[in-house]
Design a protein around this motif. Structure first.
Motif, short mmCIF file in Angstrom:
data_model
loop_
_atom_site.label_atom_id
_atom_site.label_comp_id
_atom_site.label_asym_id
_atom_site.label_seq_id
_atom_site.Cartn_x
_atom_site.Cartn_y
_atom_site.Cartn_z
N THR A 1 0.85 -1.16 -0.01
CA THR A 1 -0.06 -0.01 0.05
C THR A 1 1.05 1.09 -0.05
OG1 THR A 1 -0.11 -0.09 2.19
CG2 THR A 1 -1.96 -1.14 1.18
N LYS A 2 0.31 2.19 -0.55
CA LYS A 2 1.13 3.71 -0.79
C LYS A 2 0.79 4.10 0.58
CE LYS A 2 1.31 4.05 -5.68
NZ LYS A 2 1.01 5.09 -6.72
N GLY A 3 1.60 5.16 0.90
CA GLY A 3 1.55 6.09 2.08
C GLY A 3 2.27 5.25 3.51
N PRO A 4 2.06 5.99 4.45
CA PRO A 4 2.69 5.48 5.74
C PRO A 4 1.98 4.31 6.22
CG PRO A 4 1.36 7.32 6.11
CD PRO A 4 1.19 7.19 4.72
N ARG A 5 2.67 3.38 6.91
CA ARG A 5 2.21 2.21 7.28
C ARG A 5 1.35 2.44 8.62
NH1 ARG A 5 3.49 1.64 3.06
NH2 ARG A 5 4.77 0.16 2.22
N LEU A 6 0.73 1.58 9.13
CA LEU A 6 -0.10 1.60 10.35
C LEU A 6 1.16 1.22 11.71
CD1 LEU A 6 -3.38 -0.14 9.81
CD2 LEU A 6 -2.84 2.05 9.91
N GLY A 7 1.48 2.21 12.19
CA GLY A 7 2.23 1.84 13.54
C GLY A 7 3.59 2.13 13.03
N GLY A 8 4.13 2.25 11.88
CA GLY A 8 5.66 2.25 11.69
C GLY A 8 6.15 1.30 10.53
N GLY A 9 6.72 0.23 10.75
CA GLY A 9 7.12 -0.59 9.65
C GLY A 9 6.24 -1.70 9.05
N PRO A 10 6.63 -2.28 8.06
CA PRO A 10 5.90 -3.35 7.55
C PRO A 10 5.52 -4.49 8.51
CG PRO A 10 7.59 -2.95 6.17
CD PRO A 10 7.63 -2.05 7.25
N ALA A 11 6.41 -5.06 9.06
CA ALA A 11 6.17 -5.95 10.16
C ALA A 11 5.43 -5.77 11.49
CB ALA A 11 7.62 -6.51 10.92
N HIS A 12 5.50 -4.40 11.84
CA HIS A 12 4.61 -3.89 12.83
C HIS A 12 3.15 -3.95 12.51
CE1 HIS A 12 3.45 -0.63 16.06
NE2 HIS A 12 3.42 -1.85 16.55
N GLU A 13 2.87 -3.45 11.15
CA GLU A 13 1.62 -3.43 10.63
C GLU A 13 1.11 -4.80 10.48
OE1 GLU A 13 -0.74 -1.54 6.59
OE2 GLU A 13 1.63 -1.96 6.62
N ARG A 14 1.84 -5.84 10.14
CA ARG A 14 1.34 -7.11 10.30
C ARG A 14 0.81 -7.67 11.39
NH1 ARG A 14 5.55 -7.86 6.15
NH2 ARG A 14 6.94 -8.64 7.80
N LEU A 15 1.67 -7.28 12.45
CA LEU A 15 1.30 -7.74 13.76
C LEU A 15 0.12 -6.94 14.22
CD1 LEU A 15 4.82 -7.97 15.17
CD2 LEU A 15 3.46 -9.76 14.85
N LEU A 16 0.25 -5.81 14.05
CA LEU A 16 -1.12 -5.16 14.52
C LEU A 16 -2.39 -5.59 13.69
CD1 LEU A 16 -0.92 -1.47 15.49
CD2 LEU A 16 -2.58 -1.74 13.42
N LEU A 17 -2.32 -5.91 12.61
CA LEU A 17 -3.55 -6.40 11.78
C LEU A 17 -3.91 -7.68 12.32
CD1 LEU A 17 -3.01 -5.06 8.21
CD2 LEU A 17 -4.79 -4.18 10.07
N LEU B 1 -8.22 -3.56 8.06
CA LEU B 1 -8.31 -5.08 8.57
C LEU B 1 -9.46 -5.74 7.89
CD1 LEU B 1 -8.36 -7.07 11.01
CD2 LEU B 1 -10.11 -5.67 12.20
N ARG B 2 -10.38 -5.19 7.06
CA ARG B 2 -11.42 -5.96 6.44
C ARG B 2 -11.17 -6.72 5.31
NH1 ARG B 2 -16.50 -2.75 3.75
NH2 ARG B 2 -17.67 -3.42 5.60
N PRO B 3 -10.04 -6.57 4.37
CA PRO B 3 -9.61 -7.56 3.41
C PRO B 3 -8.90 -8.60 4.40
CG PRO B 3 -9.02 -5.39 2.90
CD PRO B 3 -9.46 -5.24 4.20
N LEU B 4 -8.10 -8.40 5.15
CA LEU B 4 -7.39 -9.59 5.78
C LEU B 4 -8.36 -10.45 6.52
CD1 LEU B 4 -4.65 -10.78 7.09
CD2 LEU B 4 -5.02 -9.36 8.98
N ALA B 5 -9.38 -9.97 7.30
CA ALA B 5 -10.33 -10.76 8.00
C ALA B 5 -11.19 -11.68 7.21
CB ALA B 5 -11.10 -9.77 8.85
N GLU B 6 -11.44 -10.82 6.05
CA GLU B 6 -12.32 -11.58 4.99
C GLU B 6 -11.41 -12.77 4.24
OE1 GLU B 6 -15.06 -9.45 2.52
OE2 GLU B 6 -15.94 -8.36 4.36
N ARG B 7 -10.36 -12.76 4.04
CA ARG B 7 -9.49 -13.71 3.68
C ARG B 7 -9.27 -14.67 4.42
NH1 ARG B 7 -3.67 -13.65 2.95
NH2 ARG B 7 -3.16 -15.07 1.33
N LEU B 8 -9.08 -14.47 5.77
CA LEU B 8 -9.04 -15.53 6.68
C LEU B 8 -10.29 -16.46 6.91
CD1 LEU B 8 -6.80 -13.91 9.57
CD2 LEU B 8 -6.12 -15.57 7.65
N ILE B 9 -11.38 -15.78 6.74
CA ILE B 9 -12.93 -16.32 6.99
C ILE B 9 -12.98 -17.35 5.69
CG2 ILE B 9 -15.23 -16.07 7.01
CD1 ILE B 9 -14.82 -13.37 8.82
N THR B 10 -12.49 -16.88 4.59
CA THR B 10 -12.79 -17.88 3.31
C THR B 10 -11.72 -18.93 3.49
OG1 THR B 10 -12.88 -15.76 2.08
CG2 THR B 10 -12.24 -17.81 0.94
N PHE B 11 -10.51 -18.77 3.98
CA PHE B 11 -9.81 -19.90 4.28
C PHE B 11 -10.52 -20.97 5.40
CE2 PHE B 11 -5.77 -17.81 3.31
CZ PHE B 11 -5.63 -18.57 2.31
#
Length: 198
Positions: free
Chosen positions: A5-21, A44-54
């Motif tokens: 995604t473009k723009g700043p990450r949620l919370g800092g770096g990409p690893a922190h964003e993955r953990l936060l989500l 969060l919506r796309p991640l949650a819906e993808r996990l529910i599909t799994f």
């Protein structure tokens, strides 16, 4: 590989964003509804819906892929055993985001993201498609009931209603309707006499 995604990450770096989500998803699956900022809810919506599909797939590989994201076995168990059967008939749209106004401290726009666990109701067919389908259904009972109608004589109230309906529709005046009925009765009486003559 997913496009970043473009723009700043949620919370800092990409690893922190993955953990936060992942933590937000775990909280969503545990509590079925969470309150967070609009930005985090939309991410969060796309991640949650993808996990529910799994979870709807339900096989071992899907369970291991969800475990690689969330990491908590209890949450994954809840997702696969409780949430997945409730959304089995739903084709998508497992989450709902509702905006609730701004936070008092920093005026951040807040939202509630929740799981949509209501049963799916099929959409009613449009009026254009339903009208032709309804017409044959109405015609079929009319064809099956002549034997019953022949046994019972129609009541005068029914004839009056049909005459009033014809008059209201503007088809003919009551006098013309009475004349047409008399002509039809004469034709019915004359037809058996002609058949007997032959």
């Amino acid at each position: 590989m997913p496009k970043p995604t473009k723009g700043p990450r949620l919370g800092g770096g990409p690893a922190h964003e993955r953990l936060l989500l992942a933590n937000l998803a775990a909280a969503l699956f545990t509590h079925k509804s969470i309150q967070t900022t609009e930005t985090k809810a939309k991410r969060l919506r796309p991640l949650a819906e993808r996990l529910i599909t799994f979870a709807k797939r339900g096989d071992l590989h899907a369970r291991r892929r969800v475990l690689s994201v969330i990491g908590d076995k209890e949450v994954v168990h809840i997702l696969f055993t409780e949430i997945a059967p409730l959304v089995a008939d739903r084709a998508g749209g497992y989450t709902r985001i509702t905006k609730i106004g701004n936070r008092k401290g920093d005026n951040a726009p807040m939202a509630v993201i929740e799981l949509v666990l209501e049963p799916v109701n099929p959409k009613p067919k449009s009026a254009k498609k339903a009208a032709p389908a309804a017409a044959p259904a109405e015609a079929a009972p009319a064809e099956e009931t002549p034997a019953e109608d022949a046994a019972e004589a129609p009541t005068p109230e029914v004839e009056e209603e049909s005459t009033d309906a014809a008059a209201d529709a503007g088809a003919e005046s009551p006098e013309e309707g009475a004349a047409a009925e008399a002509a039809a009765e004469d034709a019915i009486v004359d037809a058996p006499a002609e058949d007997d003559a032959k």
